[in-house]
Design a protein around this motif. Sequence first.
Motif, PDB file in Angstrom:
ATOM      1  N   GLU A  35       0.834  -1.210   0.000  1.00  0.00           N
ATOM      2  CA  GLU A  35       0.000   0.000   0.000  1.00  0.00           C
ATOM      3  C   GLU A  35       0.865   1.254   0.000  1.00  0.00           C
ATOM      4  OE1 GLU A  35      -2.819   2.791   0.143  1.00  0.00           O
ATOM      5  OE2 GLU A  35      -3.253   0.675  -0.160  1.00  0.00           O
ATOM      6  N   LEU A  36       0.399   2.278  -0.716  1.00  0.00           N
ATOM      7  CA  LEU A  36       1.067   3.571  -0.697  1.00  0.00           C
ATOM      8  C   LEU A  36       0.040   4.678  -0.917  1.00  0.00           C
ATOM      9  CD1 LEU A  36       3.822   5.050  -0.502  1.00  0.00           C
ATOM     10  CD2 LEU A  36       3.932   4.926  -2.996  1.00  0.00           C
ATOM     11  N   ASN A  37       0.022   5.647  -0.040  1.00  0.00           N
ATOM     12  CA  ASN A  37      -0.758   6.885  -0.181  1.00  0.00           C
ATOM     13  C   ASN A  37      -2.272   6.736  -0.217  1.00  0.00           C
ATOM     14  OD1 ASN A  37       1.679   8.339  -0.333  1.00  0.00           O
ATOM     15  ND2 ASN A  37       1.786   8.025  -2.535  1.00  0.00           N
ATOM     16  N   GLY A  38      -2.810   5.580   0.107  1.00  0.00           N
ATOM     17  CA  GLY A  38      -4.256   5.417   0.095  1.00  0.00           C
ATOM     18  C   GLY A  38      -4.871   5.445  -1.290  1.00  0.00           C
ATOM     19  N   ASN A  39      -4.023   5.242  -2.333  1.00  0.00           N
ATOM     20  CA  ASN A  39      -4.558   5.268  -3.695  1.00  0.00           C
ATOM     21  C   ASN A  39      -3.886   4.276  -4.642  1.00  0.00           C
ATOM     22  OD1 ASN A  39      -2.087   6.499  -4.351  1.00  0.00           O
ATOM     23  ND2 ASN A  39      -2.962   8.549  -4.317  1.00  0.00           N
ATOM     24  N   GLU A  40      -2.885   3.568  -4.159  1.00  0.00           N
ATOM     25  CA  GLU A  40      -2.142   2.674  -5.053  1.00  0.00           C
ATOM     26  C   GLU A  40      -1.518   1.514  -4.307  1.00  0.00           C
ATOM     27  OE1 GLU A  40       2.141   4.394  -5.894  1.00  0.00           O
ATOM     28  OE2 GLU A  40       0.696   6.047  -5.750  1.00  0.00           O
ATOM     29  N   LYS A  41      -1.225   0.462  -5.073  1.00  0.00           N
ATOM     30  CA  LYS A  41      -0.449  -0.684  -4.600  1.00  0.00           C
ATOM     31  C   LYS A  41       0.754  -0.785  -5.529  1.00  0.00           C
ATOM     32  CE  LYS A  41      -3.696  -2.027  -1.710  1.00  0.00           C
ATOM     33  NZ  LYS A  41      -3.579  -1.937  -0.283  1.00  0.00           N
ATOM     34  N   PHE A  42       1.912  -1.151  -4.952  1.00  0.00           N
ATOM     35  CA  PHE A  42       3.105  -1.245  -5.802  1.00  0.00           C
ATOM     36  C   PHE A  42       3.910  -2.492  -5.502  1.00  0.00           C
ATOM     37  CE2 PHE A  42       4.915   0.715  -2.056  1.00  0.00           C
ATOM     38  CZ  PHE A  42       6.208   0.197  -1.996  1.00  0.00           C
ATOM     39  N   PHE A  43       4.728  -2.873  -6.493  1.00  0.00           N
ATOM     40  CA  PHE A  43       5.635  -4.009  -6.393  1.00  0.00           C
ATOM     41  C   PHE A  43       6.899  -3.662  -7.160  1.00  0.00           C
ATOM     42  CE2 PHE A  43       7.438  -7.724  -8.549  1.00  0.00           C
ATOM     43  CZ  PHE A  43       7.787  -8.493  -7.456  1.00  0.00           C
ATOM     44  N   ILE A  59      -4.271  10.552 -12.718  1.00  0.00           N
ATOM     45  CA  ILE A  59      -4.296   9.100 -12.572  1.00  0.00           C
ATOM     46  C   ILE A  59      -5.760   8.709 -12.441  1.00  0.00           C
ATOM     47  CG2 ILE A  59      -3.743   7.187 -11.021  1.00  0.00           C
ATOM     48  CD1 ILE A  59      -1.268   8.283 -12.430  1.00  0.00           C
ATOM     49  N   ARG A  60      -6.154   7.656 -13.140  1.00  0.00           N
ATOM     50  CA  ARG A  60      -7.522   7.156 -13.025  1.00  0.00           C
ATOM     51  C   ARG A  60      -7.505   5.803 -12.324  1.00  0.00           C
ATOM     52  NH1 ARG A  60      -9.705   6.622 -18.726  1.00  0.00           N
ATOM     53  NH2 ARG A  60      -7.602   5.865 -19.042  1.00  0.00           N
ATOM     54  N   ALA A  61      -8.510   5.578 -11.495  1.00  0.00           N
ATOM     55  CA  ALA A  61      -8.642   4.273 -10.855  1.00  0.00           C
ATOM     56  C   ALA A  61      -8.590   3.201 -11.939  1.00  0.00           C
ATOM     57  CB  ALA A  61      -9.944   4.193 -10.077  1.00  0.00           C
ATOM     58  N   GLY A  62      -7.764   2.191 -11.733  1.00  0.00           N
ATOM     59  CA  GLY A  62      -7.605   1.122 -12.710  1.00  0.00           C
ATOM     60  C   GLY A  62      -6.374   1.244 -13.575  1.00  0.00           C
ATOM     61  N   ARG A  77      -7.571   4.519  -6.956  1.00  0.00           N
ATOM     62  CA  ARG A  77      -8.308   5.772  -6.801  1.00  0.00           C
ATOM     63  C   ARG A  77      -7.796   6.761  -7.844  1.00  0.00           C
ATOM     64  NH1 ARG A  77     -11.221   4.470  -2.737  1.00  0.00           N
ATOM     65  NH2 ARG A  77     -10.471   3.915  -0.691  1.00  0.00           N
ATOM     66  N   SER A  78      -8.660   7.681  -8.267  1.00  0.00           N
ATOM     67  CA  SER A  78      -8.282   8.725  -9.227  1.00  0.00           C
ATOM     68  C   SER A  78      -7.799   9.962  -8.489  1.00  0.00           C
ATOM     69  CB  SER A  78      -9.495   9.094 -10.096  1.00  0.00           C
ATOM     70  OG  SER A  78      -9.944   7.974 -10.825  1.00  0.00           O
ATOM     71  N   PHE A  79      -6.809  10.658  -9.079  1.00  0.00           N
ATOM     72  CA  PHE A  79      -6.277  11.881  -8.473  1.00  0.00           C
ATOM     73  C   PHE A  79      -5.344  12.570  -9.468  1.00  0.00           C
ATOM     74  CE2 PHE A  79      -3.351   8.476  -7.595  1.00  0.00           C
ATOM     75  CZ  PHE A  79      -2.101   9.045  -7.729  1.00  0.00           C
TER      76      PHE A  79
END
Length: 113
Positions: A35-43, A59-62, A77-79
């Motif tokens: 988890e990062l920033n409440g809007n993305e997952k990373f690897f 950035i758009r959700a998805g 999430r979008s932002f």
Amino acid sequence: MKITIGTATFTATLETTPAAQAFADRLPLTVSMTELNGNEKFFDFQTALPARATNPGTIRAGDLMLYGPRTLVLFYRSFPTTYAYTRLGRVDDPAGLAAAVGDGQVTVTFTAP
């Protein structure tokens, strides 16, 4: 491409770029995303993909992106953003994506259709 998170399955469309092809060449792929920033997952991959980053503005959700040459990012999430990413693809219908990834670390499986 299919993305499986727990019992939820999403379809995604990959771009026709060298980065997206390099990602597709790694499928099937199961990773633990952080988890990062409440809007993305990373690897973070061990080896780089061919990045060609640009600023998408929003950035758009998805969105499935590459940050730098090694960090896979799935946005739920979008932002607006000032960062640059290499677009790999996009979840076709991101409804339910935020609920599927939840809080914290999550296991995500990417497979060819």
